[in-house]
Design an enzyme around this catalytic site. Structure first.
Site, short mmCIF file in Angstrom:
data_model
loop_
_atom_site.label_atom_id
_atom_site.label_comp_id
_atom_site.label_asym_id
_atom_site.label_seq_id
_atom_site.Cartn_x
_atom_site.Cartn_y
_atom_site.Cartn_z
N ARG A 169 -24.39 -8.89 2.01
CA ARG A 169 -23.55 -10.07 2.25
C ARG A 169 -24.14 -10.85 3.42
O ARG A 169 -24.03 -10.43 4.58
CB ARG A 169 -22.12 -9.65 2.59
CG ARG A 169 -21.44 -8.91 1.46
CD ARG A 169 -19.97 -8.80 1.77
NE ARG A 169 -19.28 -7.93 0.83
CZ ARG A 169 -17.96 -7.82 0.77
NH1 ARG A 169 -17.20 -8.52 1.61
NH2 ARG A 169 -17.40 -7.02 -0.10
N HIS A 221 -16.95 5.11 1.51
CA HIS A 221 -16.00 4.24 0.83
C HIS A 221 -16.60 3.92 -0.54
O HIS A 221 -17.61 3.24 -0.63
CB HIS A 221 -15.81 2.98 1.67
CG HIS A 221 -14.80 2.03 1.13
ND1 HIS A 221 -13.73 1.59 1.85
CD2 HIS A 221 -14.70 1.45 -0.07
CE1 HIS A 221 -13.02 0.77 1.11
NE2 HIS A 221 -13.59 0.66 -0.07
N ARG A 270 -7.95 -7.95 -8.62
CA ARG A 270 -8.69 -9.20 -8.77
C ARG A 270 -10.17 -8.88 -8.93
O ARG A 270 -10.57 -7.74 -8.83
CB ARG A 270 -8.53 -10.03 -7.50
CG ARG A 270 -8.86 -9.17 -6.26
CD ARG A 270 -9.11 -9.99 -5.06
NE ARG A 270 -9.08 -9.21 -3.83
CZ ARG A 270 -10.08 -8.49 -3.35
NH1 ARG A 270 -11.21 -8.40 -4.01
NH2 ARG A 270 -9.98 -7.83 -2.21
N LYS A 321 0.82 -1.22 0.00
CA LYS A 321 0.00 0.00 0.00
C LYS A 321 0.85 1.26 0.00
O LYS A 321 0.41 2.29 -0.51
CB LYS A 321 -0.94 -0.01 1.21
CG LYS A 321 -2.03 -1.04 1.08
CD LYS A 321 -3.01 -0.97 2.22
CE LYS A 321 -4.01 -2.11 2.09
NZ LYS A 321 -4.99 -2.13 3.15
N GLU A 339 -6.51 2.16 -2.29
CA GLU A 339 -5.72 1.01 -2.74
C GLU A 339 -6.38 0.43 -3.98
O GLU A 339 -7.53 0.76 -4.29
CB GLU A 339 -5.64 -0.06 -1.66
CG GLU A 339 -6.99 -0.67 -1.30
CD GLU A 339 -6.88 -1.66 -0.16
OE1 GLU A 339 -6.75 -1.22 0.99
OE2 GLU A 339 -6.91 -2.88 -0.43
#
Lengths: 71, 446
Positions: free
Chosen positions: B339, B208, B293, B116, B289
């Site tokens: 989730r 975020h 993937r 990072k 960051e």
């Protein structure tokens, strides 16, 4: 009176922090469990002496298993 | 296109990748631990190989065993999913060296973004905004205190090699910094075998928000919109949505352009996600960051764009052109992902156990990516994700209404899940109104 400290969930025993015979205060960490990538400290709920420690690092405990006996 | 694909992962994401790969006519190979032999992803694949005992280090994280399985089954490509070996540049290189196709970015790009501190410096040099922070790994607590005096509180303390929120902590003064530094160092050493620490200015009330990018086979990078991932507990995402209710069209345009620049700076190929923090007051954003993937929450992007991200990943890896005209994609409507975790809905503590009943919701605009079925046992060895419950609607209100109905209809019995929490979340005025930040769950639980 002796206090039995039990596992709240199925988990792996990651770290054993105390040894039998140690004196502990209310809220001291006895062992650290790991379940689903989360560390879960198991705390003493009363002050006393660790009379028995029934788990080793790497063990799998089931919900309700006795981890330690504090007296 | 190659002929066969080994999926080096488990649970819902392995099953989801196998679904697309099978649809493209590929032979699919699952690998699994002893604990996962009965899970749906193992049955969904054409072939399955037992890797080893349940602990990840002896199964899903054992690169050698995965490569042996690929050789034994004659696999031509490996998709790593997320987590486990997905962001290991060493593993990616080993796959390539074995003569197989790696479904992901180059080992160099993984390496450039994996640390990072290095990634921050590189993004800053490329003109992507970053938060004030340390430009070198912080070695000890005295260096951390000195850096804090320059950057100013509040600070976020993170593992330089980390991910998944593990070891992260906020410090508002020197005493908190000492404690957070110690926690972060020990977790970083344990989980990432690298104790290096990064300090960054913490933005109070931030959202975020992340941008999905695809680096195509011809070198061109496209951005496929953003996802708001501000609903978090223990710095881990619980629910996501797209578009973000906190991002204006002007900010979105800047973020997408910045994300493309970030990916281009490292010659990025394949799917990646550029994670950012957004200050809703100033409408500024900073780079956090890049995840090199497929992201857990990729379905919400698929629901509003109609793009199958796994299909595009496989095409890119094969050197083929995309299936969709990605430059012309215009997101339509609104999508949310919840989730569903095996955890108690109050304190969010893990709750492994046997699944007695599993009855998924269905209907217009409902998508469920699940890793389990009735009769399976959820073990303590892996993360608690059971399923991703996603809904789409022509607007946010319809998407949330469908989510409320789907949560009420999802029946899982035998272990505790966070479904009751989602009923609470969807009824929460701040969430329902779209006016929330990463502190939402803490406020709900205060």
């Amino acid at each position: 009176m002796a206090e039995e400290v039990r596992a709240e969930m199925v988990a792996n025993v990651w770290k054993v922090v105390v040894t039998a015979g140690d004196t502990v205060a209310d809220g001291d960490t006895l062992v650290i469990l790991e379940s689903m990538k989360m560390e879960i400290p198991v705390l003493a709920e009363s002050a006393g002496t660790v009379q028995e420690l029934r788990v080793n690092e790497g063990d799998v405990v089931q919900e309700g298993d006795v981890i330690a006996v504090i007296g | 296109m190659f002929e066969s694909l080994l999926v080096a992962n488990r649970g819902e994401i392995a099953r989801r990748i196998i679904r697309t790969a099978s649809g493209m006519g590929l032979r699919t190979i699952a690998v699994h631990s002893e604990a996962d032999a009965d899970l749906p992803f193992v049955r969904a694949a054409d072939d399955a190989v037992l890797l080893g005992p349940p602990p990840p280090a002896e199964s899903y994280l054992d690169a050698q065993r995965v490569l042996e399985a690929a050789a034994r089954c004659g696999a031509s490509a490996i998709h790593p999913g997320y987590g486990f070996l997905a962001e290991s540049a060493t593993f990616a290189q080993a796959v390539i060296d074995a003569g197989l196709v790696w479904v992901g970015p180059s080992p160099d790009a993984i390496d450039a973004m994996g640390d990072k501190v290095k990634a921050r410096n590189r993004m800053s040099a490329a003109g992507v905004p970053v938060a004030a922070g340390t430009e070198e790994p912080v070695q000890d607590v005295d260096a951390a205190l000195a850096a804090a005096a320059t950057i100013g509180y509040p600070l976020m303390v993170k593992a330089a090699a980390g991910g998944g929120g593990i070891g992260m902590g906020v410090a508002r003064d020197d005493a908190e910094l000492r404690a957070a530094f110690e926690t972060a160092t020990s977790r970083a050493q344990r989980f990432f075998a690298n104790p290096a620490i990064l300090l960054e200015r913490y933005i109070e009330g931030a959202r975020h928000v992340e941008v999905q990018v695809l680096g195509l086979a011809d070198g061109h990078v496209v951005a496929l919109g953003e996802r708001d991932c501000s609903v978090q507990r223990r710095h881990q995402k619980v629910a996501e949505e797209t578009p973000s209710p906190g991002v204006t069209p002007a900010l979105r345009a800047r973020m997408l352009e910045g994300a493309v620049r970030a990916a281009e700076a490292v010659g990025y190929r394949n799917a990646g996600t550029v994670e950012c923090l957004v200050d809703p007051v100033t409408q500024d954003y900073v780079f956090l960051e890049m995840n090199t993937r497929l992201q857990v929450e990729h379905p919400v992007t698929e629901l509003v764009t109609g793009v199958d991200l796994v299909q595009e990943q496989l095409l890119i890896a094969a050197g083929d052109p995309p299936a969709a005209d990605l430059d012309a994609v215009e997101p339509t409507g609104h999508a949310v992902e919840l989730r569903v975790y095996a955890e108690d809905p109050r304190r969010f503590l893990p709750s492994p156990g046997h699944i007695d009943v599993w009855d998924e919701p269905a209907g217009e605009g409902v998508r469920v990516d699940s890793g389990y079925a009735a009769g399976n046992t959820v073990t303590p060895f892996y993360d608690p994700l059971l399923a991703k419950l996603c809904t789409w609607g022509p607007d946010r209100d319809v998407a949330l209404d469908r989510a409320r109905a789907a949560v009420a209809a999802f029946r899982i019995e035998g272990l505790k899940t966070n479904l009751p929490f989602f009923a609470e979340l969807l009824a929460d005025p701040a969430f329902a109104g779209g006016d929330y930040d990463t502190g939402l769950i803490d406020r709900m639980r205060r």
